[in-house]
Design an enzyme around this catalytic site. Sequence first.
Site, PDB file in Angstrom:
ATOM      1  N   HIS A 128       6.020   2.081 -11.471  1.00  0.00           N
ATOM      2  CA  HIS A 128       4.719   2.044 -10.824  1.00  0.00           C
ATOM      3  C   HIS A 128       4.618   1.003  -9.715  1.00  0.00           C
ATOM      4  O   HIS A 128       3.861   1.185  -8.769  1.00  0.00           O
ATOM      5  CB  HIS A 128       3.620   1.782 -11.851  1.00  0.00           C
ATOM      6  CG  HIS A 128       2.267   1.648 -11.233  1.00  0.00           C
ATOM      7  ND1 HIS A 128       1.667   2.682 -10.533  1.00  0.00           N
ATOM      8  CD2 HIS A 128       1.418   0.611 -11.147  1.00  0.00           C
ATOM      9  CE1 HIS A 128       0.498   2.279 -10.078  1.00  0.00           C
ATOM     10  NE2 HIS A 128       0.325   1.029 -10.440  1.00  0.00           N
ATOM     11  N   CYS A 129       5.373  -0.083  -9.800  1.00  0.00           N
ATOM     12  CA  CYS A 129       5.114  -1.215  -8.902  1.00  0.00           C
ATOM     13  C   CYS A 129       6.014  -1.274  -7.672  1.00  0.00           C
ATOM     14  O   CYS A 129       5.525  -1.355  -6.549  1.00  0.00           O
ATOM     15  CB  CYS A 129       5.243  -2.527  -9.687  1.00  0.00           C
ATOM     16  SG  CYS A 129       3.912  -2.779 -10.880  1.00  0.00           S
TER      17      CYS A 129
END
Length: 448
Positions: free
Chosen positions: A280-281
């Site tokens: 996600h990051c």
Amino acid sequence: MPDVSSIADLEADFLRRVADRTIRVGVLGLGYVGLPLTRAFAEKGLSVVGFDVDRSKVDRLRAGESYVKTVSGESIADWIGRGLFDPTDDLDRLGEVDAALICVPTPLDEHKDPDLGYVESTARAIAKRLRRGQLVILESTTYPGTTRDVVRPILESSGLSAERDFFLAYSPEREDPGNANFTANNIPKVVGGLTPSALNVACALYAQAVVEVVPVSSCEAAEAAKILENTYRCVNIALVNELKVVFDRMGIDVWEVIRAAATKPFGFQAFYPGPGLGGHCIPIDPFYLSWIARKYDATARFIELAGEINERMPEYVVDRVIDALNDQGKPVRGSKICILGMAYKRDVDDPRESPSFRLLELLQKRGADLSYHDPHIPALPRMRSFDVPPLSSESLTDDFLASRDCLLIATDHSAVDYARVVRLSRCVVDARNATKDVTEDREKIYRA
């Protein structure tokens, strides 16, 4: 009578409830971040109300079932049984909690601009039930200024003030799915408060559950720290990805080069190439940073370039698949290609932003007959950014391996016997160096 307590009184009351451990924590978003965070508090004996709009998740948790591998179903059942965890989809219960921790996704939109829709809708839900003395903490990864400029106005639409009536802070999540050595409770927690009182109560709360609290001067400093952590990784991965392409043309093994360089005991940290970035990051944060930089009439060209390099890696890997099939006298169209690994990293069940889905998409457009194997993802989930075919994980039987024209290793799960895969397959394209220890039939292996 109206509550006329000063912010100092509210702070003292909050700290008293932290000290006597009667504080009640609300975690909004029970995914890969929220559920491990819940564990950190529940294992310390603090009561947690877990909120998620997905009723199926709530039902599974209430039944003592986990969908996040790092949190066991037995632990969830134990917390529920002891009254330490109460999962719900009823947002009206937000008024019951003393602290509301926002752990919702912050993806990119189709233009690669920040999509704060989940943060905004969650903040609006809190604002409808906000009461004096509550603490609200944003944990979702985002750009500097989000807590102050986006979340604060929404919360203050309640008529309450972040300086007089409630506390607002930012503390970035630092989860590393699949890493058994570091979980929410033993990773230092960076915390920035909108006000000194907010910083004080947020630090006191986290100190009950994590090994170390690292206070910083503002919400913006905490937001920027998270962006820096992930941009650092993105840029270094882009460097080795670019070197992989260059060294491949020079006939040099980039993995051997990295191993050699890593023997230097100072001044070098090893990063490894792959078929693209996932999770996600790391694939998202650099775009958040470059977006907010433009708002300040600044540029982040170096960071944008790193993002572009990493985004191009799936096309490079597909080109290597084309080369491997060409050597067999086969076109991509109609060839039977199996992708090994759909999760974004080894030995996790997390498919978020996995480059495997981009590989699937590119090969599908070229007419390949596709299949996949992933012991952690039994069926392909729906994805925001990709049109995912209805595929289920195939068993790597002898007959199945022999029937494929190409095996593409996109994620190097440790449960796979790569020597056997190479032995039984016609050709293997290895984008993760998973076959480094395979000694036989190496002529079948194409490095990507």
